[in-house]
Design a protein around this motif. Sequence first.
Motif, PDB file in Angstrom:
ATOM      1  N   VAL A 126      10.100  17.426  -9.655  1.00 28.91           N
ATOM      2  CA  VAL A 126       8.956  16.560  -9.331  1.00 28.91           C
ATOM      3  C   VAL A 126       9.020  15.310 -10.206  1.00 28.91           C
ATOM      4  O   VAL A 126       9.152  15.421 -11.422  1.00 28.91           O
ATOM      5  N   THR A 127       8.975  14.128  -9.589  1.00 26.16           N
ATOM      6  CA  THR A 127       8.695  12.922 -10.375  1.00 26.16           C
ATOM      7  C   THR A 127       7.390  12.348  -9.856  1.00 26.16           C
ATOM      8  O   THR A 127       7.055  12.460  -8.698  1.00 26.16           O
ATOM      9  N   GLY A 128       6.680  11.738 -10.756  1.00 28.30           N
ATOM     10  CA  GLY A 128       5.386  11.166 -10.403  1.00 28.30           C
ATOM     11  C   GLY A 128       4.368  11.524 -11.468  1.00 28.30           C
ATOM     12  O   GLY A 128       4.746  12.031 -12.524  1.00 28.30           O
ATOM     13  N   PRO A 129       3.111  11.272 -11.264  1.00 26.84           N
ATOM     14  CA  PRO A 129       2.552  10.732 -10.032  1.00 26.84           C
ATOM     15  C   PRO A 129       2.786   9.226  -9.903  1.00 26.84           C
ATOM     16  O   PRO A 129       2.839   8.517 -10.894  1.00 26.84           O
ATOM     17  N   PHE A 130       2.912   8.788  -8.665  1.00 28.08           N
ATOM     18  CA  PHE A 130       3.155   7.378  -8.368  1.00 28.08           C
ATOM     19  C   PHE A 130       2.009   6.812  -7.520  1.00 28.08           C
ATOM     20  O   PHE A 130       1.341   7.539  -6.797  1.00 28.08           O
ATOM     21  N   GLY A 131       1.913   5.489  -7.593  1.00 29.95           N
ATOM     22  CA  GLY A 131       1.110   4.760  -6.608  1.00 29.95           C
ATOM     23  C   GLY A 131      -0.356   4.581  -6.954  1.00 29.95           C
ATOM     24  O   GLY A 131      -0.842   5.027  -7.997  1.00 29.95           O
ATOM     25  N   SER A 132      -1.016   3.905  -6.031  1.00 26.45           N
ATOM     26  CA  SER A 132      -2.422   3.541  -6.231  1.00 26.45           C
ATOM     27  C   SER A 132      -3.337   4.685  -5.800  1.00 26.45           C
ATOM     28  O   SER A 132      -2.906   5.636  -5.162  1.00 26.45           O
ATOM     29  N   MET A 133      -4.601   4.569  -6.162  1.00 26.20           N
ATOM     30  CA  MET A 133      -5.553   5.653  -5.912  1.00 26.20           C
ATOM     31  C   MET A 133      -6.640   5.221  -4.926  1.00 26.20           C
ATOM     32  O   MET A 133      -6.851   4.032  -4.698  1.00 26.20           O
ATOM     33  N   TRP A 134      -7.308   6.216  -4.356  1.00 33.93           N
ATOM     34  CA  TRP A 134      -8.546   5.929  -3.624  1.00 33.93           C
ATOM     35  C   TRP A 134      -9.558   5.481  -4.677  1.00 33.93           C
ATOM     36  O   TRP A 134      -9.750   6.202  -5.674  1.00 33.93           O
ATOM     37  N   PRO A 135     -10.208   4.340  -4.505  1.00 34.74           N
ATOM     38  CA  PRO A 135     -11.089   3.841  -5.578  1.00 34.74           C
ATOM     39  C   PRO A 135     -12.423   4.588  -5.634  1.00 34.74           C
ATOM     40  O   PRO A 135     -13.478   4.034  -5.362  1.00 34.74           O
ATOM     41  N   ARG A 175     -14.210  -5.179   5.920  1.00 34.52           N
ATOM     42  CA  ARG A 175     -12.820  -4.796   5.641  1.00 34.52           C
ATOM     43  C   ARG A 175     -12.570  -4.517   4.158  1.00 34.52           C
ATOM     44  O   ARG A 175     -11.711  -3.715   3.806  1.00 34.52           O
ATOM     45  N   LYS A 176     -13.331  -5.177   3.302  1.00 40.83           N
ATOM     46  CA  LYS A 176     -13.121  -4.999   1.857  1.00 40.83           C
ATOM     47  C   LYS A 176     -13.569  -3.626   1.380  1.00 40.83           C
ATOM     48  O   LYS A 176     -13.280  -3.243   0.254  1.00 40.83           O
ATOM     49  N   HIS A 177     -14.321  -2.942   2.219  1.00 40.11           N
ATOM     50  CA  HIS A 177     -14.807  -1.618   1.822  1.00 40.11           C
ATOM     51  C   HIS A 177     -14.115  -0.507   2.609  1.00 40.11           C
ATOM     52  O   HIS A 177     -14.593   0.623   2.643  1.00 40.11           O
ATOM     53  N   ILE A 178     -13.024  -0.860   3.271  1.00 38.50           N
ATOM     54  CA  ILE A 178     -12.247   0.157   4.002  1.00 38.50           C
ATOM     55  C   ILE A 178     -10.888   0.261   3.316  1.00 38.50           C
ATOM     56  O   ILE A 178     -10.256  -0.760   3.021  1.00 38.50           O
ATOM     57  N   TRP A 179     -10.435   1.475   3.064  1.00 34.92           N
ATOM     58  CA  TRP A 179      -9.156   1.709   2.383  1.00 34.92           C
ATOM     59  C   TRP A 179      -8.302   2.624   3.246  1.00 34.92           C
ATOM     60  O   TRP A 179      -8.815   3.559   3.869  1.00 34.92           O
ATOM     61  N   VAL A 180      -7.011   2.333   3.290  1.00 32.40           N
ATOM     62  CA  VAL A 180      -6.097   3.134   4.122  1.00 32.40           C
ATOM     63  C   VAL A 180      -4.893   3.558   3.270  1.00 32.40           C
ATOM     64  O   VAL A 180      -4.594   2.911   2.269  1.00 32.40           O
TER      65      VAL A 180
END
Lengths: 200, 278
Positions: free
Chosen positions: B96-105, B229-234
Amino acid sequence: MAGTGDLSGTIGAQPFFDGIDAELRDLLAGCAAPMDFADGDALIRTGVIARAFYLIRAGEVEVMVEPPAGPPIVLETLGPGDVVGWSWLVPPHRGAFTARARGEVEALAFDGACLLGKMEAHPALGFEMLRRFVPVMAHRLSAARLQLLDLYGPDVPRPEMLEAEPEEPPPAPAAAGVRAEAEAAKASLAIVKNRAEDEP
Amino acid sequence: MNAPLPDPMLPRVFRVEKVRRELSDTFTLEVVAVDGGDFAFLPGQFNLLYVFGVGAIPISISGDPADRSRIVHTTRAVGAVSRALNGLTVGDELGVTGPFGSMWPVEAAYGRDLVFVAGGVGLAPLRPAINFAMANRDRYGRVLVLYGARTPEDILFKKDLARWRGRFDMDVLVTVDRATGNWSGSVGVVTNLVLKGGFDPQQATAFVCGPEVMMRYGAQALEKRGIGRKHIWVSVERNMKCGCGLCGHCQWGPYFVCKDGPVFRYDRVAEMFSVAEL
Ligand SMILES: Cc1cc2nc3c(=O)[nH]c(=O)nc-3n(C[C@H](O)[C@H](O)[C@H](O)COP(=O)(O)OP(=O)(O)OC[C@H]3O[C@@H](n4cnc5c(N)ncnc54)[C@H](O)[C@@H]3O)c2cc1C
Ligand code: FES
């Protein structure tokens, strides 16, 4: 039985008729009647003259297609606040789908012939009805298209995914040999990393 | 002298402690570190999982961020590596490598309504955020989970959904495209659930996860319902190699999905969503 005054109030409280003018609401009430359905009752049948539409007040309605062979396919379930049926608006006024009560349903039924007459005589009512029905029709159409798209299946493969046919995976490594493989993987990763660091 | 920092590119070896068959092609692995250490992550992040001798793939973490003793991954077997992962059993090891990347805010959304919109296996990357919201329930307004699956047999995490639904402080709505068996729930696409509302669009933040086409229509439905749109995350998926911004394999327009994503604010990527094969 509810008088048109009561009905007019009931109609005004439905989100579908949100903000409708009191005068138009009274016109609508003259074409409306409360109607209850038992489990399995058809509100609309495919191919059969459908001169009413229904506003669901309580319960659920299944919209379905009935293929010539095999059981019916439920396309959508509708609940309180939803309208059922638009064949009353579109000649030859035959149901395009079947809609059945799932459990007991309380609805307001609107007589299509009565409404069409009033819409002819009062263009403001005609405009209001179309303004409210067209988005519902557009939404149902796009929902049906989305169902065809299979929204939850794997994404359409992108070109980079199609570069090579996926090979049958070798059997999962047995726990014993894994450490040596881990070391090998680490070594190759270290090479990759060093290369990456060499790059400007 | 300071000890050298662990190299984020080197896989840590983990042992499979539990395997759960979720659906016919989807399974959950709970893994613990062989070195005994713990593992911290943020909701929305992913790991690269190495099946030694086969390859590595990015998989989101689907467990509870409050539990650092194990990592949970829920995977659909679609190809070589994911099928090899599916072949692992209790006691097997993987890298396992990580954790990577951005998060749900999740913290930036304190004080707002939370709307989770998930499709298919997309519920897995959202589960850590839902767990976080449950653990911090009093910090949010209304909380809704809107979930769509192809058929009742394809519904993931049925126990979780039932548990969440049993709470009085959140709403869980599930819909299927095609009713089978004695399904008595809702039928229709998940966008129908979005359009029914139940949240204050001026005060809501939405997290959307599923296949790209579902996210596009899901986000459109949220916009239609009044969420900006600024309050929607995908959460976006692209093929990956390094997972940390070195190889360029996951480039998506101006972004590297592995380090700028996978979680993106919708206004930043909405236009790219409509470009085929980008
Ligand atoms: C950040 C991130 C998080 C992810 N999280 C998860 C997760 O939590 N659970 C999960 O099951 N998957 C997740 N994925 C997708 C997963 O990484 C891919 O399914 C995996 O890489 C496929 O590799 P493979 O070797 O098994 O298949 P391959 O041999 O690479 O591909 C086999 C077939 O699967 C198709 N395929 C490949 N990738 C995908 C994909 N992403 N979606 C649909 N079909 C695909 C290909 O078109 C091909 O036809 C995530 C991807 C990213 C980028
Ligand atoms: S996977 Fe290498 S840059 Fe993103």
